[in-house]
Design a protein around this motif. Structure first.
Motif, PDB file in Angstrom:
ATOM      1  N   LEU A  65       0.829  -1.202   0.000  1.00  0.00           N
ATOM      2  CA  LEU A  65       0.000   0.000   0.000  1.00  0.00           C
ATOM      3  C   LEU A  65       0.867   1.257   0.000  1.00  0.00           C
ATOM      4  CD1 LEU A  65      -2.618  -1.223   2.631  1.00  0.00           C
ATOM      5  CD2 LEU A  65      -2.979  -1.027   0.170  1.00  0.00           C
ATOM      6  N   GLY A  66       1.940   1.233   0.772  1.00  0.00           N
ATOM      7  CA  GLY A  66       2.866   2.360   0.781  1.00  0.00           C
ATOM      8  C   GLY A  66       3.543   2.550  -0.563  1.00  0.00           C
ATOM      9  N   PHE A  67       3.861   1.431  -1.216  1.00  0.00           N
ATOM     10  CA  PHE A  67       4.469   1.502  -2.550  1.00  0.00           C
ATOM     11  C   PHE A  67       3.511   2.174  -3.532  1.00  0.00           C
ATOM     12  CE2 PHE A  67       4.923  -0.571  -6.752  1.00  0.00           C
ATOM     13  CZ  PHE A  67       6.201  -0.142  -7.075  1.00  0.00           C
ATOM     14  N   GLY A  68       2.224   1.890  -3.411  1.00  0.00           N
ATOM     15  CA  GLY A  68       1.247   2.535  -4.288  1.00  0.00           C
ATOM     16  C   GLY A  68       1.282   4.043  -4.165  1.00  0.00           C
ATOM     17  N   PRO A 211       9.258   0.998 -10.626  1.00  0.00           N
ATOM     18  CA  PRO A 211       9.709  -0.398 -10.679  1.00  0.00           C
ATOM     19  C   PRO A 211       8.637  -1.307 -10.082  1.00  0.00           C
ATOM     20  CG  PRO A 211      10.654   0.681  -8.780  1.00  0.00           C
ATOM     21  CD  PRO A 211       9.895   1.736  -9.540  1.00  0.00           C
ATOM     22  N   PRO A 212       8.724  -2.611 -10.339  1.00  0.00           N
ATOM     23  CA  PRO A 212       7.780  -3.541  -9.710  1.00  0.00           C
ATOM     24  C   PRO A 212       7.915  -3.495  -8.187  1.00  0.00           C
ATOM     25  CG  PRO A 212       8.951  -4.600 -11.518  1.00  0.00           C
ATOM     26  CD  PRO A 212       9.627  -3.278 -11.277  1.00  0.00           C
ATOM     27  N   PHE A 213       6.834  -3.824  -7.510  1.00  0.00           N
ATOM     28  CA  PHE A 213       6.835  -3.758  -6.042  1.00  0.00           C
ATOM     29  C   PHE A 213       7.919  -4.638  -5.442  1.00  0.00           C
ATOM     30  CE2 PHE A 213       5.219  -5.972  -2.172  1.00  0.00           C
ATOM     31  CZ  PHE A 213       5.466  -4.950  -1.283  1.00  0.00           C
ATOM     32  N   GLY A 354      17.842   6.583   2.408  1.00  0.00           N
ATOM     33  CA  GLY A 354      18.040   5.585   1.374  1.00  0.00           C
ATOM     34  C   GLY A 354      17.543   6.092   0.033  1.00  0.00           C
ATOM     35  N   ARG A 355      17.202   5.160  -0.846  1.00  0.00           N
ATOM     36  CA  ARG A 355      16.778   5.526  -2.195  1.00  0.00           C
ATOM     37  C   ARG A 355      15.538   6.401  -2.154  1.00  0.00           C
ATOM     38  NH1 ARG A 355      17.269   3.325  -7.482  1.00  0.00           N
ATOM     39  NH2 ARG A 355      18.689   1.727  -6.669  1.00  0.00           N
ATOM     40  N   THR A 356      15.515   7.469  -2.943  1.00  0.00           N
ATOM     41  CA  THR A 356      14.377   8.380  -3.013  1.00  0.00           C
ATOM     42  C   THR A 356      13.163   7.674  -3.606  1.00  0.00           C
ATOM     43  OG1 THR A 356      15.893  10.232  -3.345  1.00  0.00           O
ATOM     44  CG2 THR A 356      13.587  10.589  -3.925  1.00  0.00           C
ATOM     45  N   GLY A 357      11.995   8.066  -3.137  1.00  0.00           N
ATOM     46  CA  GLY A 357      10.765   7.493  -3.660  1.00  0.00           C
ATOM     47  C   GLY A 357      10.395   6.164  -3.055  1.00  0.00           C
ATOM     48  N   ARG A 358      10.994   5.804  -1.905  1.00  0.00           N
ATOM     49  CA  ARG A 358      10.662   4.539  -1.248  1.00  0.00           C
ATOM     50  C   ARG A 358      10.117   4.777   0.160  1.00  0.00           C
ATOM     51  NH1 ARG A 358      11.385   3.612  -5.772  1.00  0.00           N
ATOM     52  NH2 ARG A 358      12.826   2.112  -6.741  1.00  0.00           N
ATOM     53  N   GLU A 359       9.702   6.018   0.445  1.00  0.00           N
ATOM     54  CA  GLU A 359       9.235   6.339   1.799  1.00  0.00           C
ATOM     55  C   GLU A 359       8.022   5.493   2.196  1.00  0.00           C
ATOM     56  OE1 GLU A 359       9.682   8.523  -0.604  1.00  0.00           O
ATOM     57  OE2 GLU A 359      11.097  10.086   0.057  1.00  0.00           O
ATOM     58  N   GLY A 360       7.093   5.320   1.269  1.00  0.00           N
ATOM     59  CA  GLY A 360       5.897   4.543   1.569  1.00  0.00           C
ATOM     60  C   GLY A 360       6.206   3.085   1.823  1.00  0.00           C
ATOM     61  N   VAL A 361       7.150   2.520   1.070  1.00  0.00           N
ATOM     62  CA  VAL A 361       7.531   1.118   1.274  1.00  0.00           C
ATOM     63  C   VAL A 361       8.177   0.945   2.638  1.00  0.00           C
ATOM     64  CG1 VAL A 361       8.930  -0.794   0.416  1.00  0.00           C
ATOM     65  CG2 VAL A 361       7.813   0.743  -1.204  1.00  0.00           C
ATOM     66  N   ARG A 362       9.081   1.868   3.000  1.00  0.00           N
ATOM     67  CA  ARG A 362       9.728   1.769   4.314  1.00  0.00           C
ATOM     68  C   ARG A 362       8.702   1.874   5.436  1.00  0.00           C
ATOM     69  NH1 ARG A 362      13.065   5.475   1.683  1.00  0.00           N
ATOM     70  NH2 ARG A 362      14.898   4.453   0.781  1.00  0.00           N
TER      71      ARG A 362
END
Length: 443
Positions: A65-68, A211-213, A354-362
């Motif tokens: 959901l965070g990745f979305g 990128p893919p989830f 870390g890598r930008t654009g991964r805040e929701g995944v973290r």
């Protein structure tokens, strides 16, 4: 982080109202409906327990959901959508309870669907809300922001239980559905008003590569700090939740507390939690221009203090009625509150490490670890106390053994938290000095 792009105290309070709205629906499903199933419908307590565990288990979807929201670049639609799904789940759960009165199997099937929707809604809204806070609250305000949002969630719990409790008498299934629907609509309206125009487009560029989830999740898990913090969250929240279901039975069986006295004991603990939260908020925001300690130091200190308080409870189980139980429980609450708020503040600080654009995944990964730990912790603590009593044959020593095990888990959590700075990072989790606040990395 550019201070001009940050939300101020009023914006933080607005997001606190969203958290309160979320909590209002959740508390009906996990508390009020729990009681109705067990008391009014005379169903096994295992049923609501399993449904609540299910809503935690579903939150393993939080990273997805965070990745979305990372890919879309905006958090507000996920917050509003999550509250909407949560509201639908709450209403369906109320309908399911009414159905259970005449068609138990059909009612349970609908309740399973409803609690899955509740878990998805909490995961979507809660994860994106924390990411929005992390991206738009300046570092010097994160401890206070975590305190405000957490306290407003508890305020939502309290206000909802009082209002619903008054409106629900005399009980009927129709009244429960109507009240739940009204709360869901009100929660959605509050979320819409509170988030309107709050998110800054300049801070939420969409992920270009998309990128893919699985790739994004592997990238985040390969980050040393993100991985270590996930393990820390799981262990600490397991220790935090394991005493939830056994503290009041412990007070009753070992210290002779009446049901009313043990309920008041829970109030003493919650009072301590509030004190601990406020303490960290004041230390993090600064008193007379000075900040005391760092988020990591308060997290480690809160874990160690929780360990000491639980060890004292274990000793109290052996000492018996002469032990100052209320004072001990209050100190446990203070330690838990300090640790919890500092940990949430750390989440906000580390979200952009870390890598930008991964805040929701973290944030989703950490939220999933927390939800799974909560789902396991309450059951594990209760089960461990039953097993210990069966093996030892005495309540006091049995509870003492369980509290000692929880204390050990907090000690492990403190060790894990102390090692977080060893991970490579381009941003600081410290409470920045007044001069350095504008230069500190954004979480």
């Amino acid at each position: 982080m550019n201070p001009r792009n940050c939300i101020g105290w009023f914006g933080i309070v607005r997001l606190g109202f969203v958290q309160a709205a979320l909590g209002a629906i959740v508390v009906i499903a996990t508390s009020t409906m729990n009681r109705v199933m067990v008391v009014e419908l005379a169903l096994p307590a295992m049923l609501p327990g399993a449904l609540v565990a299910l809503h935690y288990a579903v939150q393993i979807l939080r990273p997805r959901l965070g990745f979305g929201s990372d890919v879309g670049g905006r958090r507000t639609p996920w917050i509003i959508g999550g509250i909407g799904v949560l509201g639908v789940g709450g209403v369906l759960a109320a309908i399911a309870i009414g159905l259970m009165a005449t068609q138990v199997a059909a009612g349970i099937a609908l309740a399973v669907l409803a609690f899955m929707l509740i878990g998805v809604g909490v995961g979507a809204a809660g994860t994106s809300l924390l990411v929005l806070l992390a991206k738009q609250v300046e570092p010097g305000k994160r401890a206070a922001a975590a305190t405000i949002v957490w306290m407003m969630m508890i305020l939502g719990f309290v206000a909802t239980t009082v209002i619903v409790g008054n409106l629900l008498d005399p009980y009927s299934a129709e009244r429960l559905v109507a009240i739940t629907a009204a709360v869901a609509v009100a929660a959605l309206a509050i979320a819409l008003v509170a988030t309107f125009g709050l998110e800054r487009p300049s801070l939420t560029e969409p992920e270009a590569a998309k990128p893919p989830f699985k790739v994004a999740l592997r990238e985040v898990w390969s980050e040393s700090r993100a991985r270590r913090f996930t393990i820390f969250v799981f262990v600490s929240m397991l220790a935090y939740s394991a005493q939830d279901l056994i503290l009041e039975p412990f007070a009753g069986s070992v210290f002779g507390f009446t049901p009313g006295e043990s309920t008041k004991l829970a109030g003493v603990q919650h009072g301590g939690v509030f004190v601990g939260m406020i303490l960290v908020a004041l230390a993090g925001t600064g008193w007379r221009g000075r900040r005391i300690g760092s988020l990591q130091q308060w997290t480690v200190g809160g874990c160690v203090a929780s360990c000491i308080a639980l060890a004292a409870l274990a000793f109290g189980g052996l000492a018996g009625s002469g032990w100052p139980l209320r004072e001990n429980v209050f100190l446990l609450g203070v330690a838990n509150g300090a640790f919890a708020v500092a940990a949430i503040g750390s989440m906000m600080s580390y979200a952009s490490d870390g890598r930008t654009g991964r805040e929701g995944v973290r944030m989703g990964l950490w939220g999933a670890a927390q939800a799974i730990a909560f789902g396991i912790g309450g059951f594990a603590g209760a089960a461990a106390s039953d097993v210990a009593r069966a093996m030892i044959g005495a309540d006091g020593p049995a509870y003492a053994l369980v509290f000692a095990a929880e204390a050990l888990m907090f000690l492990v959590a403190a060790r894990l938290a102390s090692r977080l700075t060893a991970a490579p990072s381009t941003r600081s989790s410290e409470f920045p000095s007044t001069a350095g606040a504008q230069l500190a990395g954004q979480g």
